[in-house]
Design a protein around this motif. Sequence first.
Motif: not given
Length: 78
Positions: A13-15, A70-71, A75-78
Motif C-alpha cells: 500500500l505504501i508503494c 530493485l522494485k 519505491a524509496l523514490g531515490r
Amino acid sequence: MDVNYEIRPEIMLICDTPVAQRTEKEKFLLERHFNDLYAVFLHKLTEFALKPNVSKEEISRLRTFFDELLKARSALGR
C-alpha cells in the motif's frame, strides 16, 4: 536467518502512495523493507554461489528476488 521473506500488505500500500505524500513512518518502513530484502538476497546469493549444481528453477527464483529488490529500491523514490 529466515530466508522465506514475505512482503507485508502495508508495504504494498505504501508503494502505491506518491512519494511526496508519504509519512516519515512510511518512509522508515520502506527503508526497513529494502534492508530486509537486501540481507535475504545476499544470503541467497551466497548459497547460490557455493552450490556446485544449480537448477534453472533456483536461477529463476534468485532473479525474481533480485527484481523485487530493485522494485523496493525504486519505491524509496531515490
